[in-house]
Design an enzyme around this catalytic site. Structure first.
Site, short mmCIF file in Angstrom:
data_model
loop_
_atom_site.label_atom_id
_atom_site.label_comp_id
_atom_site.label_asym_id
_atom_site.label_seq_id
_atom_site.Cartn_x
_atom_site.Cartn_y
_atom_site.Cartn_z
N GLY A 222 0.79 -1.24 0.00
CA GLY A 222 0.00 0.00 0.00
C GLY A 222 0.81 1.28 0.00
O GLY A 222 0.23 2.36 -0.10
N PRO A 260 5.08 -5.02 -0.66
CA PRO A 260 5.01 -3.85 -1.52
C PRO A 260 4.95 -4.23 -3.00
O PRO A 260 5.64 -5.15 -3.43
CB PRO A 260 6.33 -3.12 -1.22
CG PRO A 260 7.27 -4.24 -0.87
CD PRO A 260 6.45 -5.30 -0.18
N GLY A 261 4.12 -3.54 -3.74
CA GLY A 261 4.08 -3.72 -5.19
C GLY A 261 4.36 -2.39 -5.87
O GLY A 261 5.43 -2.16 -6.43
N ARG A 262 3.38 -1.48 -5.72
CA ARG A 262 3.45 -0.19 -6.39
C ARG A 262 4.73 0.59 -6.08
O ARG A 262 5.35 1.17 -6.96
CB ARG A 262 2.24 0.65 -5.96
CG ARG A 262 2.09 1.96 -6.69
CD ARG A 262 1.00 2.83 -6.05
NE ARG A 262 -0.17 2.09 -5.69
CZ ARG A 262 -1.24 1.93 -6.48
NH1 ARG A 262 -1.27 2.48 -7.66
NH2 ARG A 262 -2.28 1.24 -6.06
N ARG A 298 -5.81 2.35 -15.59
CA ARG A 298 -5.97 3.13 -14.37
C ARG A 298 -6.68 4.47 -14.54
O ARG A 298 -7.57 4.79 -13.76
CB ARG A 298 -4.61 3.32 -13.67
CG ARG A 298 -3.89 2.00 -13.37
CD ARG A 298 -2.67 2.14 -12.47
NE ARG A 298 -3.05 2.44 -11.12
CZ ARG A 298 -3.02 3.64 -10.58
NH1 ARG A 298 -2.56 4.66 -11.27
NH2 ARG A 298 -3.42 3.83 -9.35
N TYR A 302 -10.00 4.24 -12.42
CA TYR A 302 -9.94 4.90 -11.10
C TYR A 302 -9.89 6.42 -11.21
O TYR A 302 -9.78 7.09 -10.18
CB TYR A 302 -8.67 4.48 -10.33
CG TYR A 302 -8.42 3.01 -10.21
CD1 TYR A 302 -9.23 2.20 -9.42
CD2 TYR A 302 -7.34 2.43 -10.86
CE1 TYR A 302 -8.98 0.85 -9.30
CE2 TYR A 302 -7.07 1.07 -10.74
CZ TYR A 302 -7.90 0.29 -9.96
OH TYR A 302 -7.63 -1.04 -9.84
N CYS A 341 -13.20 1.64 -29.12
CA CYS A 341 -14.53 2.21 -29.42
C CYS A 341 -15.31 2.48 -28.14
O CYS A 341 -16.34 1.85 -27.89
CB CYS A 341 -15.27 1.26 -30.33
SG CYS A 341 -14.38 1.11 -31.88
N GLU A 342 -14.77 3.35 -27.30
CA GLU A 342 -15.45 3.76 -26.07
C GLU A 342 -14.99 5.16 -25.73
O GLU A 342 -13.80 5.45 -25.84
CB GLU A 342 -15.01 2.89 -24.87
CG GLU A 342 -15.55 1.54 -24.88
CD GLU A 342 -15.74 0.97 -23.48
OE1 GLU A 342 -15.76 1.76 -22.52
OE2 GLU A 342 -15.87 -0.24 -23.40
N TYR A 370 0.55 -2.11 -12.00
CA TYR A 370 -0.85 -2.18 -12.41
C TYR A 370 -1.05 -1.59 -13.81
O TYR A 370 -2.07 -0.98 -14.12
CB TYR A 370 -1.75 -1.49 -11.37
CG TYR A 370 -1.51 -2.04 -9.98
CD1 TYR A 370 -1.88 -3.34 -9.67
CD2 TYR A 370 -0.84 -1.29 -9.00
CE1 TYR A 370 -1.63 -3.88 -8.42
CE2 TYR A 370 -0.57 -1.82 -7.75
CZ TYR A 370 -0.97 -3.12 -7.47
OH TYR A 370 -0.70 -3.65 -6.23
N1 LLP Z 1 -0.90 -7.25 -0.44
C1 LLP Z 1 -2.20 -7.46 -0.69
C2 LLP Z 1 -2.95 -8.43 0.10
C3 LLP Z 1 -2.83 -6.72 -1.72
O1 LLP Z 1 -4.12 -6.91 -1.97
C4 LLP Z 1 -2.07 -5.77 -2.46
C5 LLP Z 1 -2.70 -4.99 -3.53
C6 LLP Z 1 -0.70 -5.62 -2.15
C7 LLP Z 1 -0.16 -6.37 -1.12
C8 LLP Z 1 0.19 -4.66 -2.89
O2 LLP Z 1 -0.18 -3.34 -2.72
P1 LLP Z 1 0.76 -2.15 -3.25
O3 LLP Z 1 2.01 -2.16 -2.46
O4 LLP Z 1 1.01 -2.41 -4.69
O5 LLP Z 1 -0.04 -0.94 -3.03
N2 LLP Z 1 -5.11 -1.96 -9.31
C9 LLP Z 1 -4.99 -0.93 -8.31
C10 LLP Z 1 -4.27 -1.41 -7.08
C11 LLP Z 1 -4.90 -2.63 -6.46
C12 LLP Z 1 -4.13 -3.16 -5.28
C13 LLP Z 1 -4.62 -4.51 -4.92
N3 LLP Z 1 -3.92 -5.11 -3.83
C14 LLP Z 1 -4.32 0.29 -8.92
O6 LLP Z 1 -3.99 0.26 -10.10
O7 LLP Z 1 -4.16 1.30 -8.24
#
Ligand code: LLP
Length: 417
Positions: A222, A260-262, A298, A302, A341-342, A370
């Site tokens: 997050g 962490p992902g993002r 995105r 969003y 086409c949207e 993402y």
């Molecule tokens: N752990 C869990 C259980 C999660 O559900 C997620 C993301 C993460 C870790 C990684 O979160 P991050 O560090 O990337 O914030 N598609 C959306 C984001 C969806 C996130 C879903 N879960 C976007 O493009 O903003």
């Protein structure tokens, strides 16, 4: 970038190895006092070469399906360094995770725990489990990505959590020994973490009174990324808020995980697009590109902001920051749209940018997370290519799909009934 566009074509996602590694290193340094296993969230950008890059740097993986686990394994990450979350794990997925020796199964409900315990007992295999708790905290992010409020489908609320451990805490095969949180994404302030972890600490004390010892805490993901300049706290800022709450637990031997992902992938990637046409319609100016919501969902899904800038050197148009309201002489408001086409197929609306022309190459920033992982084939658009830049070396890490790829699974028809 122009050389990459020339050789790989467009649309193409371009990732930087050094940035991926740098982001992982910064998180590790910031959280060093609790020495967490940093499990990169595969869902944010799951290309095998990206996973290999992070795995080689010591990352574990956060997976939410058996498909993601398979990616992690193929990238050389042992299952024991993977954590597995998700509200809807199928029986075959649970069985495969247990058989593979998953590091931690994050459990989202009573019904799911009973199923996991049954499957583990059948196989007579022990699996470490963590209860995903829902601390009822508002992460102040988009409704679709807010996961720690009580009304969302995620986790078990704090009132039920204590009862959960009393009921299931002594299972022989499904060893419930940890807590898992993930309250939303992206979270641009530290307060929601502090609030959620304060509640977590109170729960841990209550559980201790019941004779239940928590051995691991998975803090989830997050952390934000700078879609605009200086938008997000740094890894250090998050750590400074979180560590004081976690250090006493570390001293008691609790093991930590982060997901962490993002914060690792977003700013390690740009999306390269080509302007196919420009078009004026009344007050509106459109730049119609060779991809839109099919490559990067995105903005449309969003309402997210992604900074976009032409790759061609623009005399007098050197942006000093990424901002949603660029004020610079000579810019004009344009909609950056895709070919689908949207009307929802846009990447930016009324965006102040240098006047664009057919053939211009555009870089869409902060597209590493993402982006490709949410790309679609809508309108029979083959998925973009992916490229990894490591110093002077530029590798194609996913070839562009072809229309043949798209119809391949439809050519042979099988009679079922
Ligand atoms: N752990 C869990 C259980 C999660 O559900 C997620 C993301 C993460 C870790 C990684 O979160 P991050 O560090 O990337 O914030 N598609 C959306 C984001 C969806 C996130 C879903 N879960 C976007 O493009 O903003």
């Amino acid at each position: 970038m122009r050389e990459i566009a020339r050789t790989a074509g467009t649309p193409t996602f371009v990732y930087s190895r050094a940035t991926l590694e740098g982001h992982l290193d910064r998180l590790r340094e910031a959280f060093a006092p609790i020495d967490p296993l940093i499990c990169y969230s595969v869902k944010s950008c799951g290309n095998l070469s990206v996973l290999r890059t992070l795995a080689a740097r010591g990352a574990g993986m956060d997976v939410v399906s058996i498909g993601e686990l398979q990616r992690a394994l193929e990238a050389g990450v042992p299952a024991s360094r993977c954590v597995y979350a998700g509200v809807g794990k199928r029986d075959d997925e649970i069985a495969a995770a247990i058989d593979g020796g998953i590091g931690l199964l994050n459990v989202e409900s009573e019904a799911e725990f009973e199923n996991i315990a049954r499957i583990a007992a059948e196989r007579e295999k022990v699996v470490r489990c963590a209860l995903r708790i829902n601390p009822d905290v508002d992460p102040k992010t988009h409704r679709y990505t807010s996961t720690g409020k009580k009304e969302t489908k995620f986790g078990v609320d704090l009132e039920r959590a204590r009862r959960f451990f009393q009921l299931y805490g002594r299972d022989r095969f499904a060893k419930l020994e940890g807590l898992h949180l993930h309250i939303g994404s992206p979270i641009y302030t530290v307060e929601p973490y502090v609030e959620a972890l304060t509640k977590t600490c109170a729960l841990i004390e209550e559980l201790a009174k019941d004779g239940i010892e928590i051995r691991s805490i998975d803090l989830g993901g997050g952390f934000g990324a700078d879609y605009e300049t200086a938008q997000s706290p740094s890894a250090r800022d998050y750590a400074a808020a979180i560590l004081p709450l976690m250090l006493p637990l570390k001293a008691r031997g609790v093991e930590f995980f982060l997901e962490p992902g993002r914060s690792i992938a977003a700013n390690a990637g740009v999306l390269l697009l080509r302007v196919l046409y420009t078009k004026d319609s009344g007050e509106k100016h459109f730049a119609i590109c060779d991809a839109g919501m099919n490559a990067l969902l995105r903005p449309s899904h969003y309402g997210s902001f992604h900074f976009i800038w032409p790759v061609r050197p623009q005399a007098g148009f050197v942006p000093t920051q990424r901002s949603s309201n660029m004020a610079m002489e000579g810019l004009r408001a344009q909609d950056i749209v895709g070919p689908l086409c949207e009307s929802g197929d846009f990447l930016a609306v009324d965006r102040a940018m240098p006047p664009l022309a057919r053939g211009d190459l555009l870089a869409v920033f902060t597209a590493g997370a993402y982006g490709m992982s949410m790309a679609s084939r809508y309108n029979s658009s083959p998925l973009p290519a992916e490229v990894l830049v490591s110093g002077n070396r530029v590798e194609l890490i996913r070839r562009r799909e072809t229309v043949d790829d798209l119809v391949e699974h439809e050519r042979n028809v099988t009679v079922l009934l």
